[in-house]
Design a protein around this motif. Sequence first.
Motif, PDB file in Angstrom:
ATOM      1  N   GLU A  17      22.116 -25.612 -28.617  1.00 42.65           N
ATOM      2  CA  GLU A  17      21.138 -25.374 -29.672  1.00 42.65           C
ATOM      3  C   GLU A  17      19.915 -26.277 -29.556  1.00 42.65           C
ATOM      4  O   GLU A  17      18.797 -25.875 -29.885  1.00 42.65           O
ATOM      5  CB  GLU A  17      21.795 -25.565 -31.044  1.00 42.65           C
ATOM      6  CG  GLU A  17      22.819 -24.492 -31.403  1.00 42.65           C
ATOM      7  CD  GLU A  17      22.188 -23.099 -31.439  1.00 42.65           C
ATOM      8  OE1 GLU A  17      21.047 -22.973 -31.946  1.00 42.65           O
ATOM      9  OE2 GLU A  17      22.832 -22.148 -30.952  1.00 42.65           O
ATOM     10  N   TYR A  18      20.119 -27.491 -29.106  1.00 44.21           N
ATOM     11  CA  TYR A  18      19.002 -28.431 -28.940  1.00 44.21           C
ATOM     12  C   TYR A  18      17.921 -27.842 -28.038  1.00 44.21           C
ATOM     13  O   TYR A  18      16.721 -27.950 -28.325  1.00 44.21           O
ATOM     14  CB  TYR A  18      19.523 -29.743 -28.348  1.00 44.21           C
ATOM     15  CG  TYR A  18      18.435 -30.704 -27.909  1.00 44.21           C
ATOM     16  CD1 TYR A  18      17.735 -31.486 -28.823  1.00 44.21           C
ATOM     17  CD2 TYR A  18      18.115 -30.829 -26.546  1.00 44.21           C
ATOM     18  CE1 TYR A  18      16.748 -32.359 -28.414  1.00 44.21           C
ATOM     19  CE2 TYR A  18      17.121 -31.702 -26.137  1.00 44.21           C
ATOM     20  CZ  TYR A  18      16.447 -32.465 -27.067  1.00 44.21           C
ATOM     21  OH  TYR A  18      15.462 -33.327 -26.661  1.00 44.21           O
ATOM     22  N   LEU A  19      18.348 -27.213 -26.973  1.00 45.69           N
ATOM     23  CA  LEU A  19      17.409 -26.643 -26.018  1.00 45.69           C
ATOM     24  C   LEU A  19      16.549 -25.551 -26.650  1.00 45.69           C
ATOM     25  O   LEU A  19      15.352 -25.445 -26.369  1.00 45.69           O
ATOM     26  CB  LEU A  19      18.180 -26.081 -24.817  1.00 45.69           C
ATOM     27  CG  LEU A  19      17.370 -25.551 -23.634  1.00 45.69           C
ATOM     28  CD1 LEU A  19      16.545 -26.665 -23.012  1.00 45.69           C
ATOM     29  CD2 LEU A  19      18.298 -24.939 -22.599  1.00 45.69           C
ATOM     30  N   LYS A  20      17.161 -24.784 -27.530  1.00 43.95           N
ATOM     31  CA  LYS A  20      16.452 -23.669 -28.167  1.00 43.95           C
ATOM     32  C   LYS A  20      15.394 -24.148 -29.157  1.00 43.95           C
ATOM     33  O   LYS A  20      14.468 -23.397 -29.489  1.00 43.95           O
ATOM     34  CB  LYS A  20      17.447 -22.762 -28.870  1.00 43.95           C
ATOM     35  CG  LYS A  20      18.496 -22.148 -27.932  1.00 43.95           C
ATOM     36  CD  LYS A  20      19.548 -21.372 -28.708  1.00 43.95           C
ATOM     37  CE  LYS A  20      20.641 -20.854 -27.771  1.00 43.95           C
ATOM     38  NZ  LYS A  20      21.707 -20.141 -28.498  1.00 43.95           N
ATOM     39  N   LYS A  21      15.518 -25.390 -29.609  1.00 41.09           N
ATOM     40  CA  LYS A  21      14.598 -25.913 -30.619  1.00 41.09           C
ATOM     41  C   LYS A  21      13.487 -26.781 -30.037  1.00 41.09           C
ATOM     42  O   LYS A  21      12.623 -27.259 -30.784  1.00 41.09           O
ATOM     43  CB  LYS A  21      15.387 -26.727 -31.648  1.00 41.09           C
ATOM     44  CG  LYS A  21      16.419 -25.905 -32.423  1.00 41.09           C
ATOM     45  CD  LYS A  21      17.231 -26.787 -33.354  1.00 41.09           C
ATOM     46  CE  LYS A  21      18.303 -25.988 -34.086  1.00 41.09           C
ATOM     47  NZ  LYS A  21      19.137 -26.855 -34.961  1.00 41.09           N
ATOM     48  N   LEU A  22      13.490 -26.970 -28.748  1.00 41.03           N
ATOM     49  CA  LEU A  22      12.472 -27.826 -28.146  1.00 41.03           C
ATOM     50  C   LEU A  22      11.080 -27.206 -28.271  1.00 41.03           C
ATOM     51  O   LEU A  22      10.926 -25.998 -28.081  1.00 41.03           O
ATOM     52  CB  LEU A  22      12.794 -28.065 -26.662  1.00 41.03           C
ATOM     53  CG  LEU A  22      13.943 -29.027 -26.371  1.00 41.03           C
ATOM     54  CD1 LEU A  22      14.253 -29.049 -24.878  1.00 41.03           C
ATOM     55  CD2 LEU A  22      13.618 -30.431 -26.864  1.00 41.03           C
ATOM     56  N   PRO A  23      10.063 -28.005 -28.567  1.00 43.14           N
ATOM     57  CA  PRO A  23       8.698 -27.462 -28.676  1.00 43.14           C
ATOM     58  C   PRO A  23       8.165 -27.018 -27.321  1.00 43.14           C
ATOM     59  O   PRO A  23       8.542 -27.564 -26.279  1.00 43.14           O
ATOM     60  CB  PRO A  23       7.894 -28.652 -29.222  1.00 43.14           C
ATOM     61  CG  PRO A  23       8.668 -29.855 -28.796  1.00 43.14           C
ATOM     62  CD  PRO A  23      10.113 -29.458 -28.838  1.00 43.14           C
ATOM     63  N   LYS A  24       7.271 -26.052 -27.333  1.00 43.39           N
ATOM     64  CA  LYS A  24       6.696 -25.538 -26.091  1.00 43.39           C
ATOM     65  C   LYS A  24       5.735 -26.535 -25.451  1.00 43.39           C
ATOM     66  O   LYS A  24       5.537 -26.516 -24.240  1.00 43.39           O
ATOM     67  CB  LYS A  24       5.985 -24.209 -26.348  1.00 43.39           C
ATOM     68  CG  LYS A  24       6.911 -23.112 -26.841  1.00 43.39           C
ATOM     69  CD  LYS A  24       8.042 -22.840 -25.853  1.00 43.39           C
ATOM     70  CE  LYS A  24       8.964 -21.729 -26.354  1.00 43.39           C
ATOM     71  NZ  LYS A  24      10.134 -21.548 -25.435  1.00 43.39           N
ATOM     72  N   THR A  25       5.147 -27.393 -26.268  1.00 42.97           N
ATOM     73  CA  THR A  25       4.281 -28.451 -25.749  1.00 42.97           C
ATOM     74  C   THR A  25       4.558 -29.741 -26.508  1.00 42.97           C
ATOM     75  O   THR A  25       4.913 -29.713 -27.693  1.00 42.97           O
ATOM     76  CB  THR A  25       2.783 -28.096 -25.885  1.00 42.97           C
ATOM     77  OG1 THR A  25       2.473 -27.905 -27.272  1.00 42.97           O
ATOM     78  CG2 THR A  25       2.440 -26.848 -25.094  1.00 42.97           C
ATOM     79  N   ALA A  26       4.379 -30.857 -25.826  1.00 41.04           N
ATOM     80  CA  ALA A  26       4.535 -32.174 -26.446  1.00 41.04           C
ATOM     81  C   ALA A  26       3.673 -33.166 -25.687  1.00 41.04           C
ATOM     82  O   ALA A  26       3.853 -33.348 -24.475  1.00 41.04           O
ATOM     83  CB  ALA A  26       6.003 -32.610 -26.420  1.00 41.04           C
ATOM     84  N   HIS A  27       2.718 -33.766 -26.382  1.00 34.75           N
ATOM     85  CA  HIS A  27       1.828 -34.769 -25.781  1.00 34.75           C
ATOM     86  C   HIS A  27       1.153 -34.228 -24.512  1.00 34.75           C
ATOM     87  O   HIS A  27       1.054 -34.930 -23.508  1.00 34.75           O
ATOM     88  CB  HIS A  27       2.606 -36.053 -25.481  1.00 34.75           C
ATOM     89  CG  HIS A  27       3.329 -36.611 -26.663  1.00 34.75           C
ATOM     90  ND1 HIS A  27       2.681 -37.240 -27.695  1.00 34.75           N
ATOM     91  CD2 HIS A  27       4.662 -36.580 -26.998  1.00 34.75           C
ATOM     92  CE1 HIS A  27       3.575 -37.606 -28.608  1.00 34.75           C
ATOM     93  NE2 HIS A  27       4.774 -37.205 -28.210  1.00 34.75           N
ATOM     94  N   MET A  94      20.517 -39.143 -26.797  1.00 33.09           N
ATOM     95  CA  MET A  94      19.490 -39.995 -26.192  1.00 33.09           C
ATOM     96  C   MET A  94      18.155 -39.264 -26.113  1.00 33.09           C
ATOM     97  O   MET A  94      17.089 -39.846 -26.387  1.00 33.09           O
ATOM     98  CB  MET A  94      19.935 -40.437 -24.798  1.00 33.09           C
ATOM     99  CG  MET A  94      18.897 -41.270 -24.051  1.00 33.09           C
ATOM    100  SD  MET A  94      18.409 -42.775 -24.928  1.00 33.09           S
ATOM    101  CE  MET A  94      19.830 -43.829 -24.588  1.00 33.09           C
ATOM    102  N   LEU A  95      18.198 -37.991 -25.758  1.00 36.16           N
ATOM    103  CA  LEU A  95      16.965 -37.201 -25.705  1.00 36.16           C
ATOM    104  C   LEU A  95      16.293 -37.149 -27.077  1.00 36.16           C
ATOM    105  O   LEU A  95      15.074 -37.300 -27.194  1.00 36.16           O
ATOM    106  CB  LEU A  95      17.262 -35.787 -25.222  1.00 36.16           C
ATOM    107  CG  LEU A  95      17.673 -35.626 -23.747  1.00 36.16           C
ATOM    108  CD1 LEU A  95      18.161 -34.211 -23.494  1.00 36.16           C
ATOM    109  CD2 LEU A  95      16.513 -35.963 -22.820  1.00 36.16           C
ATOM    110  N   GLU A  96      17.088 -36.933 -28.114  1.00 39.05           N
ATOM    111  CA  GLU A  96      16.543 -36.853 -29.474  1.00 39.05           C
ATOM    112  C   GLU A  96      15.920 -38.175 -29.899  1.00 39.05           C
ATOM    113  O   GLU A  96      14.885 -38.204 -30.573  1.00 39.05           O
ATOM    114  CB  GLU A  96      17.649 -36.455 -30.451  1.00 39.05           C
ATOM    115  CG  GLU A  96      18.116 -35.013 -30.300  1.00 39.05           C
ATOM    116  CD  GLU A  96      19.314 -34.693 -31.171  1.00 39.05           C
ATOM    117  OE1 GLU A  96      19.484 -33.524 -31.535  1.00 39.05           O
ATOM    118  OE2 GLU A  96      20.096 -35.634 -31.477  1.00 39.05           O
ATOM    119  N   GLU A  97      16.538 -39.278 -29.494  1.00 38.40           N
ATOM    120  CA  GLU A  97      16.090 -40.590 -29.941  1.00 38.40           C
ATOM    121  C   GLU A  97      14.877 -41.110 -29.177  1.00 38.40           C
ATOM    122  O   GLU A  97      14.022 -41.793 -29.747  1.00 38.40           O
ATOM    123  CB  GLU A  97      17.237 -41.604 -29.804  1.00 38.40           C
ATOM    124  CG  GLU A  97      18.382 -41.370 -30.783  1.00 38.40           C
ATOM    125  CD  GLU A  97      19.534 -42.338 -30.557  1.00 38.40           C
ATOM    126  OE1 GLU A  97      19.481 -43.106 -29.557  1.00 38.40           O
ATOM    127  OE2 GLU A  97      20.490 -42.324 -31.358  1.00 38.40           O
TER     128      GLU A  97
END
Length: 227
Positions: A17-27, A94-97
Amino acid sequence: MKEAIKEKIAAQVETWEYLKKLPKTAHEFVFELLMRENGDMLDIYSYENKAAHRSITAYYHEETREYKLRMRIGLTEFCVIEYIYAELADFQKMLEERCDNLLADMAVFNPDHITSIVHDKKIMQWNYREKLPESFAGFHLFITPDKPVRVINGSYIIFDYSDFVNQSNFIIYYNVFRDEFFGESRVFNIPEVSYDFDSHELSELMNKLEIRLLPHLQKMRTRIDAK
């Protein structure tokens, strides 16, 4: 990669589920779902800023049976040791943090995240930066001493001359554990250690650079053009 391992990880990722919620762009980094085999690794997804020649890639490593994260800065790519986990749930935590801050630091230089040893060495205030040409022999100054980049094993990239088209570059590193500057060349993506620039002090390094840097880059260009 063994097909059974690939299928197992693919099944885990499919319900992640984490993967599905990742933004398409970041920084200014763009997300891409990969799910492609890369030797004994399965690359899962990446965030890349192509213009800046920077990216991160989350992957599964069959040899160690762990989830990991690769960082690429220019032609330098390495595994970020803080992100090595056997379980997907721990990897996700760790990815979330930390991953968003990691991308932010890759996008905008933050001197507060540079170790005190590098600060004490006065590398970022080194006035030799003014003498480094922006380009020479087809190489372009990609990383500069005022914005060093932390890589692995206690080393920082002090400056980097790169020819991205031919996957070739020359880097001066500083290692905080050995208190030593040293050089490394890469020709067609094959690394070559050079001992001609080994130094312990900036003044010593500067003397060697003034004599050897431009001839070294010219020799690299000659080899590249000869291919």
